[in-house]
Design a protein around this motif. Sequence first.
Motif, PDB file in Angstrom:
ATOM      1  N   LYS A 181      -6.039  14.646  17.398  1.00 17.75           N
ATOM      2  CA  LYS A 181      -5.420  13.828  16.448  1.00 17.75           C
ATOM      3  C   LYS A 181      -4.436  14.606  15.478  1.00 17.75           C
ATOM      4  CE  LYS A 181      -6.207   9.949  15.781  1.00 17.75           C
ATOM      5  NZ  LYS A 181      -5.361   8.725  16.483  1.00 17.75           N
ATOM      6  N   ILE A 182      -3.431  14.413  15.569  1.00 15.33           N
ATOM      7  CA  ILE A 182      -2.288  14.757  14.417  1.00 15.33           C
ATOM      8  C   ILE A 182      -2.086  13.774  13.450  1.00 15.33           C
ATOM      9  CG2 ILE A 182      -0.058  15.401  14.275  1.00 15.33           C
ATOM     10  CD1 ILE A 182      -1.460  17.177  16.215  1.00 15.33           C
ATOM     11  N   LEU A 183      -2.379  14.282  12.221  1.00 14.23           N
ATOM     12  CA  LEU A 183      -2.359  13.477  11.018  1.00 14.23           C
ATOM     13  C   LEU A 183      -1.159  14.099  10.214  1.00 14.23           C
ATOM     14  CD1 LEU A 183      -5.837  13.526   9.452  1.00 14.23           C
ATOM     15  CD2 LEU A 183      -4.774  11.982  11.194  1.00 14.23           C
ATOM     16  N   LEU A 184      -0.721  12.864   9.271  1.00 13.75           N
ATOM     17  CA  LEU A 184       0.221  13.026   8.348  1.00 13.75           C
ATOM     18  C   LEU A 184      -0.187  13.044   6.991  1.00 13.75           C
ATOM     19  CD1 LEU A 184       3.015  10.419  10.267  1.00 13.75           C
ATOM     20  CD2 LEU A 184       2.939  13.136  10.393  1.00 13.75           C
TER      21      LEU A 184
ATOM     22  N   PRO B  89       7.095   2.191  13.077  1.00 14.74           N
ATOM     23  CA  PRO B  89       5.725   2.353  13.660  1.00 14.74           C
ATOM     24  C   PRO B  89       4.551   2.824  12.900  1.00 14.74           C
ATOM     25  CG  PRO B  89       6.734   4.413  14.547  1.00 14.74           C
ATOM     26  CD  PRO B  89       7.580   3.722  13.701  1.00 14.74           C
ATOM     27  N   GLY B  90       3.370   2.967  13.170  1.00 14.39           N
ATOM     28  CA  GLY B  90       2.373   3.443  12.505  1.00 14.39           C
ATOM     29  C   GLY B  90       1.323   2.365  12.227  1.00 14.39           C
ATOM     30  N   HIS B  91       0.257   2.547  12.764  1.00 19.27           N
ATOM     31  CA  HIS B  91      -0.852   1.743  12.436  1.00 19.27           C
ATOM     32  C   HIS B  91      -2.348   2.304  12.169  1.00 19.27           C
ATOM     33  CE1 HIS B  91      -1.201   2.552  16.585  1.00 19.27           C
ATOM     34  NE2 HIS B  91      -2.412   2.440  16.684  1.00 19.27           N
ATOM     35  N   GLU B  92      -2.402   3.370  12.071  1.00 18.22           N
ATOM     36  CA  GLU B  92      -3.642   4.203  11.792  1.00 18.22           C
ATOM     37  C   GLU B  92      -3.292   4.867  10.423  1.00 18.22           C
ATOM     38  OE1 GLU B  92      -4.879   5.396  16.199  1.00 18.22           O
ATOM     39  OE2 GLU B  92      -4.734   7.002  14.832  1.00 18.22           O
ATOM     40  N   PHE B  93      -3.973   4.350   9.328  1.00 17.90           N
ATOM     41  CA  PHE B  93      -3.722   4.755   8.055  1.00 17.90           C
ATOM     42  C   PHE B  93      -4.693   4.543   7.009  1.00 17.90           C
ATOM     43  CE2 PHE B  93      -1.884   0.835   8.168  1.00 17.90           C
ATOM     44  CZ  PHE B  93      -1.926   0.031   6.819  1.00 17.90           C
ATOM     45  N   VAL B  94      -4.584   5.227   5.765  1.00 17.23           N
ATOM     46  CA  VAL B  94      -5.171   4.652   4.643  1.00 17.23           C
ATOM     47  C   VAL B  94      -4.393   4.776   3.371  1.00 17.23           C
ATOM     48  CG1 VAL B  94      -6.082   7.245   4.387  1.00 17.23           C
ATOM     49  CG2 VAL B  94      -7.341   5.433   3.312  1.00 17.23           C
ATOM     50  N   GLY B  95      -4.475   4.175   2.275  1.00 19.06           N
ATOM     51  CA  GLY B  95      -3.641   4.237   1.131  1.00 19.06           C
ATOM     52  C   GLY B  95      -4.221   3.618  -0.077  1.00 19.06           C
ATOM     53  N   ILE B  96      -3.327   3.719  -1.095  1.00 16.65           N
ATOM     54  CA  ILE B  96      -3.780   3.098  -2.257  1.00 16.65           C
ATOM     55  C   ILE B  96      -2.993   1.910  -2.729  1.00 16.65           C
ATOM     56  CG2 ILE B  96      -3.752   3.633  -4.794  1.00 16.65           C
ATOM     57  CD1 ILE B  96      -5.791   5.489  -3.398  1.00 16.65           C
TER      58      ILE B  96
ATOM     59  N   SER C 105     -10.030  10.727   2.797  1.00 19.81           N
ATOM     60  CA  SER C 105      -9.016   9.920   3.522  1.00 19.81           C
ATOM     61  C   SER C 105      -8.717  10.300   5.129  1.00 19.81           C
ATOM     62  CB  SER C 105      -7.779  10.428   2.694  1.00 19.81           C
ATOM     63  OG  SER C 105      -7.968   9.689   1.340  1.00 19.81           O
ATOM     64  N   ALA C 106      -8.904  11.699   5.147  1.00 21.94           N
ATOM     65  CA  ALA C 106      -8.910  12.028   6.726  1.00 21.94           C
ATOM     66  C   ALA C 106      -9.682  11.275   7.717  1.00 21.94           C
ATOM     67  CB  ALA C 106      -9.031  13.693   6.716  1.00 21.94           C
ATOM     68  N   ALA C 107     -10.907  11.005   7.312  1.00 25.95           N
ATOM     69  CA  ALA C 107     -11.809  10.165   8.037  1.00 25.95           C
ATOM     70  C   ALA C 107     -11.406   9.119   8.135  1.00 25.95           C
ATOM     71  CB  ALA C 107     -13.103  10.386   7.465  1.00 25.95           C
ATOM     72  N   ALA C 108     -10.919   8.299   6.948  1.00 29.24           N
ATOM     73  CA  ALA C 108     -10.565   6.869   6.886  1.00 29.24           C
ATOM     74  C   ALA C 108      -9.511   6.450   7.818  1.00 29.24           C
ATOM     75  CB  ALA C 108     -10.205   6.522   5.551  1.00 29.24           C
ATOM     76  N   VAL C 109      -8.672   7.663   8.116  1.00 33.98           N
ATOM     77  CA  VAL C 109      -7.401   7.450   9.013  1.00 33.98           C
ATOM     78  C   VAL C 109      -7.947   6.867  10.363  1.00 33.98           C
ATOM     79  CG1 VAL C 109      -5.750   8.466  10.311  1.00 33.98           C
ATOM     80  CG2 VAL C 109      -5.939   9.017   8.004  1.00 33.98           C
TER      81      VAL C 109
ATOM     82  N   ILE D  51       0.873  -1.196  -0.016  1.00 37.20           N
ATOM     83  CA  ILE D  51      -0.051  -0.035  -0.071  1.00 37.20           C
ATOM     84  C   ILE D  51       0.910   1.187   0.071  1.00 37.20           C
ATOM     85  CG2 ILE D  51      -1.719   1.331   1.244  1.00 37.20           C
ATOM     86  CD1 ILE D  51      -2.759  -1.386   2.441  1.00 37.20           C
ATOM     87  N   LYS D  52       0.498   2.099  -1.139  1.00 40.66           N
ATOM     88  CA  LYS D  52       1.259   3.427  -0.869  1.00 40.66           C
ATOM     89  C   LYS D  52       0.264   4.309   0.120  1.00 40.66           C
ATOM     90  CE  LYS D  52       3.348   7.009  -3.742  1.00 40.66           C
ATOM     91  NZ  LYS D  52       3.001   8.110  -2.745  1.00 40.66           N
ATOM     92  N   VAL D  53       0.881   4.954   1.205  1.00 38.79           N
ATOM     93  CA  VAL D  53       0.243   5.543   2.177  1.00 38.79           C
ATOM     94  C   VAL D  53      -0.077   6.885   1.792  1.00 38.79           C
ATOM     95  CG1 VAL D  53       0.266   6.153   4.563  1.00 38.79           C
ATOM     96  CG2 VAL D  53       1.571   4.125   3.773  1.00 38.79           C
ATOM     97  N   VAL D  54      -1.236   7.220   2.003  1.00 42.99           N
ATOM     98  CA  VAL D  54      -1.806   8.768   1.669  1.00 42.99           C
ATOM     99  C   VAL D  54      -1.887   9.498   3.002  1.00 42.99           C
ATOM    100  CG1 VAL D  54      -3.777   9.873   1.027  1.00 42.99           C
ATOM    101  CG2 VAL D  54      -3.226   7.663  -0.374  1.00 42.99           C
ATOM    102  N   MET D  55      -2.346   8.904   4.007  1.00 45.09           N
ATOM    103  CA  MET D  55      -2.330   9.651   5.157  1.00 45.09           C
ATOM    104  C   MET D  55      -2.458   8.833   6.413  1.00 45.09           C
ATOM    105  SD  MET D  55      -5.323  12.605   4.929  1.00 45.09           S
ATOM    106  CE  MET D  55      -4.337  13.910   5.810  1.00 45.09           C
ATOM    107  N   ALA D  56      -1.884   9.057   7.616  1.00 40.71           N
ATOM    108  CA  ALA D  56      -1.629   8.303   8.596  1.00 40.71           C
ATOM    109  C   ALA D  56      -2.099   9.271   9.829  1.00 40.71           C
ATOM    110  CB  ALA D  56      -0.323   7.659   8.665  1.00 40.71           C
TER     111      ALA D  56
END
Length: 325
Positions: free
Chosen positions: A320-323, A53-60, A132-136, A28-33
């Motif tokens: 929440k802080i998003l990337l 790390p990192g387990h909250e994410f959405v991607g393509i 995508s922000a909500a999908a995180v 998966i190419k990460v879009v937001m986390a």
Amino acid sequence: MKAVTFKHKSLWLTDKSRPVVEQDQVLIKVVMAGICSTDVELFEGYYDFSGVPGHEFVGIVHESPGDPRLEGKRVVSEINCGCGNCRWCKLAKQRHCAARKVIGIKDWDGAFAEYVRVPLENVHLVDESISSAAAVFVEPLAAALQASQQVHLRAADRIAVLGDGKLGLLTAIALRHFNPDLILIGKHQDKLAVAADQGVKTYRRAIFGSPAEQREVLGFFDIVVEATGKAEGISDALELIRPEGTIVAKSTLHKPSPIHMARMVVNEIHLVGSRCGDFNLALAFLRNQLVNVLPLIEKVYDFTDFKAAFEHARLAGSRKILLRY
């Protein structure tokens, strides 16, 4: 690819090779986390963590050898990776597999990288109506909703959620659909207002002082969901729960929590641990607009500015802080 590494309370952005996926895996190419409180605990030493790390994410989906139809689709992923052979895996409860790996938490590199590898069976498609922000928020929302799958929540019950952090807010705004008179108890007026705007009854802890003093004002509760993220959270819940009531524990901490066992035993309190939840349920809540997670976002940082984002996420009281990748 660029990736973040945690080790011994240090972090750095480095170059790593892009993961190679097998037939039963997806790249998966990460879009937001999102940066979670658990990520902060991992940095502090939880699980003796070292890695990405990192387990909250959405991607393509970039590669999917086992199901090429997924390529180009926007997805989220469950985080538990089981052995596939044990009793728990055969019951689709990989979160309890004794040999499990956990994406971004235990023995599996996570989503604070440009690409992340996940098991094919963990992937869920994200509806176009969900940003995508909500999908995180799918992973933490699923965890917030898990209490509703473990405990019979009746409209007539008196239910309190302790803690107005990210998980406490999510839990309150989600569980109010099962109990409209649920009360969220927290310390921060601005964060309590986020829940109040979505129909949650709130009480600011500073007004009432200690948990014992809160009990004098609010009375006992049938069910208390502990989501404080603090070691003393269980003790606070014990002050508010009625005899034969149920405490649902959500906080995961690297430090032990003191529990007044005599009170637990004498009052015959039920203690339920509650961790990961059903992604399909969380996606349905977002798709049907039963919760609005966007007010829980405090700021969005570019992934290359990870250090500043992480320091912001570590601040007490931050939402929440998003990337953005």
